[in-house]
Scaffold this motif. Structure first.
Motif, PDB file in Angstrom:
ATOM      1  N   HIS A  94      88.752  94.791  68.206  1.00 31.79           N
ATOM      2  CA  HIS A  94      88.441  95.345  69.513  1.00 31.79           C
ATOM      3  C   HIS A  94      88.811  96.819  69.630  1.00 31.79           C
ATOM      4  N   THR A 129      88.722 100.858  69.204  1.00 34.25           N
ATOM      5  CA  THR A 129      87.711 101.912  69.167  1.00 34.25           C
ATOM      6  C   THR A 129      88.238 103.082  68.347  1.00 34.25           C
ATOM      7  N   ASP A 130      87.378 104.049  68.098  1.00 33.72           N
ATOM      8  CA  ASP A 130      87.838 105.232  67.386  1.00 33.72           C
ATOM      9  C   ASP A 130      88.922 105.953  68.171  1.00 33.72           C
ATOM     10  N   GLU A 131      88.854 105.899  69.507  1.00 29.94           N
ATOM     11  CA  GLU A 131      89.895 106.518  70.335  1.00 29.94           C
ATOM     12  C   GLU A 131      91.245 105.823  70.146  1.00 29.94           C
ATOM     13  N   ASP A 132      91.231 104.504  70.031  1.00 27.87           N
ATOM     14  CA  ASP A 132      92.468 103.760  69.786  1.00 27.87           C
ATOM     15  C   ASP A 132      93.096 104.202  68.465  1.00 27.87           C
ATOM     16  N   ASN A 144      86.355 105.640  61.536  1.00 26.30           N
ATOM     17  CA  ASN A 144      85.024 105.050  61.703  1.00 26.30           C
ATOM     18  C   ASN A 144      84.817 103.884  60.748  1.00 26.30           C
ATOM     19  N   VAL A 168      86.817 100.929  62.219  1.00 24.03           N
ATOM     20  CA  VAL A 168      86.138 100.347  63.372  1.00 24.03           C
ATOM     21  C   VAL A 168      84.901  99.581  62.927  1.00 24.03           C
ATOM     22  N   ASN A 220      84.976  95.627  63.276  1.00 26.07           N
ATOM     23  CA  ASN A 220      84.052  94.984  64.216  1.00 26.07           C
ATOM     24  C   ASN A 220      83.150  93.981  63.526  1.00 26.07           C
TER      25      ASN A 220
END
Length: 72
Positions: A40, A42-45, A58, A61, A65
């Motif tokens: 779950h 994201t690249d921000e996480d 990337n 992620v 995913n």
């Protein structure tokens, strides 16, 4: 679970190693990230965790995913 490659919740280290990103295992351990959480993220996480390279987070992620539909 069925046969073939699988990544149970306790194998974030193995997952990272399979991507050649084992240097981040300590970071994921320190943040208590398991496979259930990773799918779950994201690249921000990942940026917030200090994963510095765009292509590296990337990859994490994208591949993380891909396991979202697996039973963990």
């Amino acid at each position: 679970m069925g046969s073939g490659t699988r990544f149970p919740a306790e194998s974030v280290d193995n997952f990272l190693q399979s991507l050649g990103l084992e240097k981040y295992a300590i970071t994921f351990q320190a943040e208590e990230v398991d496979m259930a959480a990773l799918v779950h993220m994201t690249d921000e996480d990942l940026k917030a965790m200090g994963i510095p390279m765009v292509w590296e987070y990337n990859i994490i992620v994208l591949y993380g995913n891909s396991f979202e539909d697996c039973k963990l």
